[in-house]
Design an enzyme around this catalytic site. Structure first.
Site, PDB file in Angstrom:
ATOM      1  CD  GLU A   1      -3.927  -5.499   4.440  1.00 49.25           C
ATOM      2  OE1 GLU A   1      -4.655  -4.606   4.900  1.00 49.25           O
ATOM      3  OE2 GLU A   1      -2.679  -5.424   4.383  1.00 49.25           O
TER       4      GLU A   1
ATOM      5  CD  GLU B   1      -2.964  -0.862   2.355  1.00 57.47           C
ATOM      6  OE1 GLU B   1      -2.728  -0.032   3.240  1.00 57.47           O
ATOM      7  OE2 GLU B   1      -3.971  -1.559   2.354  1.00 57.47           O
TER       8      GLU B   1
HETATM    9  C1  BG6 Z   1      -4.408  -1.608   5.630  1.00 60.97           C
HETATM   10  C2  BG6 Z   1      -3.065  -1.984   6.177  1.00 60.97           C
HETATM   11  O1  BG6 Z   1      -4.316  -0.322   5.138  1.00 60.97           O
HETATM   12  O2  BG6 Z   1      -5.481  -1.516   6.494  1.00 60.97           O
HETATM   13  C3  BG6 Z   1      -3.113  -2.697   7.513  1.00 60.97           C
HETATM   14  O3  BG6 Z   1      -2.329  -2.722   5.255  1.00 60.97           O
HETATM   15  C4  BG6 Z   1      -4.138  -2.026   8.399  1.00 60.97           C
HETATM   16  O4  BG6 Z   1      -1.826  -2.724   8.059  1.00 60.97           O
HETATM   17  C5  BG6 Z   1      -5.487  -2.192   7.733  1.00 60.97           C
HETATM   18  O5  BG6 Z   1      -4.159  -2.470   9.713  1.00 60.97           O
HETATM   19  C6  BG6 Z   1      -6.640  -1.660   8.538  1.00 60.97           C
HETATM   20  O6  BG6 Z   1      -6.447  -0.319   8.828  1.00 60.97           O
HETATM   21  P1  BG6 Z   1      -6.757   0.264  10.238  1.00 60.97           P
HETATM   22  O7  BG6 Z   1      -6.418   1.706  10.164  1.00 60.97           O
HETATM   23  O8  BG6 Z   1      -8.208   0.047  10.468  1.00 60.97           O
HETATM   24  O9  BG6 Z   1      -5.908  -0.505  11.193  1.00 60.97           O
END
Ligand code: BG6
Length: 470
Positions: free
Chosen positions: A375, A164
């Site tokens: 993800e 990202e």
């Molecule tokens: C993604 C990242 O942007 O979102 C993760 O790769 C991150 O590392 C995930 O934890 C969720 O984001 P957040 O801000 O809700 O923890």
């Protein structure tokens, strides 16, 4: 019969800083996050990854749980300063051993490892020399990548270089919410160029290493929609597509920047500047696959004002949607609340169709590139009822998004794996431990004891039935 191929990789994902802890144990060097999170006012209630969920010491227990859930693959990142405490040069053997043991434990349970080389924890020593703004960091990254290939390439087939860019460059150099806390678009553009160069060098090194595997890049899949079909909103939408998709995907999937935007950026800011050979380097090191991280859709509108973003880090619904609290660039575009949207407590829009649309957009622009959904997940404060973690909202969210992937596969997309975020409740960079994402709950009042959630048993069935029983 579900549309998922037989060898579909049902997995889950994590990142080193968010799970490992042991931030200064066994010779590990400090990362920029170790430093930044200790500065007052940078994270939610001063939370940090010093201990995180102590995966460093409990990885065997965690891998056993992954195996019990039936996971076929696990996406995790390597902490660069655990291997190379100052970013280059002297190697930390205990760090090398930690990931080697983790990989062996996964393989013993037939869980295929997928490594992310960079999930934001740059060695602090390299930041002190200029971080991603310094060209020399691209060479250090290549050295680090080579060490990983030599140490794990005999057992690991799936690799990605970066996670990202839009987040660590965008938050790091535009909003300033992540380290190094800069707010200058021109510096962001040059730092981002160095990331593409580092990626290309690491891909070249991978291909010459003889590893029998594949290497890719992980990006946010940012599905956009215009607020209205007015000429102004449509222009803003097209620009957002250009910046958040074309600028960030073209260099790694086509080997070049989108020409018109490149010209504009160089005219306005004088960057990115290319070193001799950069063009060829990018062109000859295109990814084998692309990893897509999808959580939410963004609604785009024209923007004539200065915007100031304060992220909702509390989980108080609506905190991110107050008057004047928007991300954008004056005269270009801004992100706004969608009047028809369904939002999480952190004000992220839940829009499963956006995953199908996004995958199909990638296919339309980049052809038949293999795709992994690296993800996807729901951040929530999970209810505990009679001692059980009853995360029905997460089950619902994941179920709908698995349906969206299935739709894309039916429409001809080559999606090969799904990695919900996350296997376990972990540290959210800016939101602390209260924003939970995992199939496994961690009790911070009981020495970080692990507990299976309702979604754990649900996902176990999904995997067992190859996506049919949901
Ligand atoms: C993604 C990242 O942007 O979102 C993760 O790769 C991150 O590392 C995930 O934890 C969720 O984001 P957040 O801000 O809700 O923890």
């Amino acid at each position: 019969m579900s549309a998922f191929p037989k060898d579909f990789l049902w997995g889950a994902a994590s990142a080193a800083y968010q799970v490992e802890g042991a931030y200064d144990t066994d010779g590990k060097g400090l990362s920029i996050w170790d430093t930044f999170s200790h500065l007052p006012g940078t994270t939610y209630q001063g939370t940090n990854g010093d201990v995180a969920v102590d995966h460093y010491h409990r990885f065997r227990e965690d891998v056993a749980l992954m195996a019990e859930m039936g996971m076929k693959s696990y996406r995790f990142s390597i902490s660069w300063p655990r291997l190379l405490p100052t970013g280059r040069g002297e190697v930390n053997p205990a760090g090398v051993k930690f990931y080697s043991d983790l990989i062996d434990a996964l393989l013993e349970h037939n869980i295929e490892p997928m490594i992310t080389l960079y999930h934001w924890d740059l060695p602090q020593a390299l930041q002190d020399e200029g971080g991603w703004e310094a060209r020399s960091t691209t060479d250090a990254f290549e050295e680090y990548a080579r060490l990983c290939y030599e140490s794990y390439g005999d057992r690991v087939k799936l690799w990605s270089t970066f996670n990202e860019t839009v987040c660590f460059i965008g938050f790091g150099y535009i909003t300033g919410a992540h380290p190094p806390g800069v707010q200058e678009p021109a510096r962001a553009i040059q730092a981002c160029h160095h990331v593409f160069v580092a990626h290309a060098k690491a891909v070249a090194a991978f291909r010459s290493s003889g590893i029998d595997g594949k290497i890719g890049f992980v990006n946010v899949l940012q599905t956009h929609t215009p607020l209205s079909n007015s000429v102004e909103d449509m222009a803003a939408f097209n620009l957002a597509e250009g910046i958040f998709t074309h600028w960030l995907y073209d260099p790694v999937l086509k080997g070049e920047y989108p020409a018109e935007l490149l010209e504009q950026a160089q005219a306005i800011w004088g960057v990115p500047t290319f070193a001799p050979g950069d063009d060829e380097l990018l062109r000859s090191n295109i990814c084998d696959f692309i990893g897509l991280n999808y959580y939410k859709r963004e609604t785009i509108a024209a923007n004539n004002q200065d915007t100031h973003l304060k992220i909702n880090t509390t989980g108080q619904k609506g905190a991110g949607h107050q008057q004047g609290n928007e991300f954008g660039f004056k005269g270009l575009f801004k992100f706004v609340r969608n009047p028809n949207g369904v939002y999480t407590d952190w004000d992220w829009e839940i829009y499963p169709q956006g995953l199908t649309e996004g995958i199909m957009n990638i296919k339309a622009r980049y052809g038949d590139i293999p795709i992994y959904i690296t993800e996807n997940g729901l951040g929530a404060k999970d209810p505990i009822i009679d001692g059980e973690v009853v995360d029905d909202d997460r089950i619902d969210y994941l179920n709908q998004h698995i349906g969206a992937i299935e739709d894309a596969i039916k429409q001809g997309a080559d999606v090969r794996g799904y990695y919900p975020w996350s296997f376990i409740d972990l540290l959210s960079w800016l939101n602390g431990f209260q924003k939970q994402y995992g199939f496994v709950y961690v009790d911070h009042q009981k020495q970080l004891a692990r507990q299976r959630k309702k979604s754990f048993f649900w996902y176990q069935k999904v995997i067992e039935s190859n996506g049919e029983q949901r």
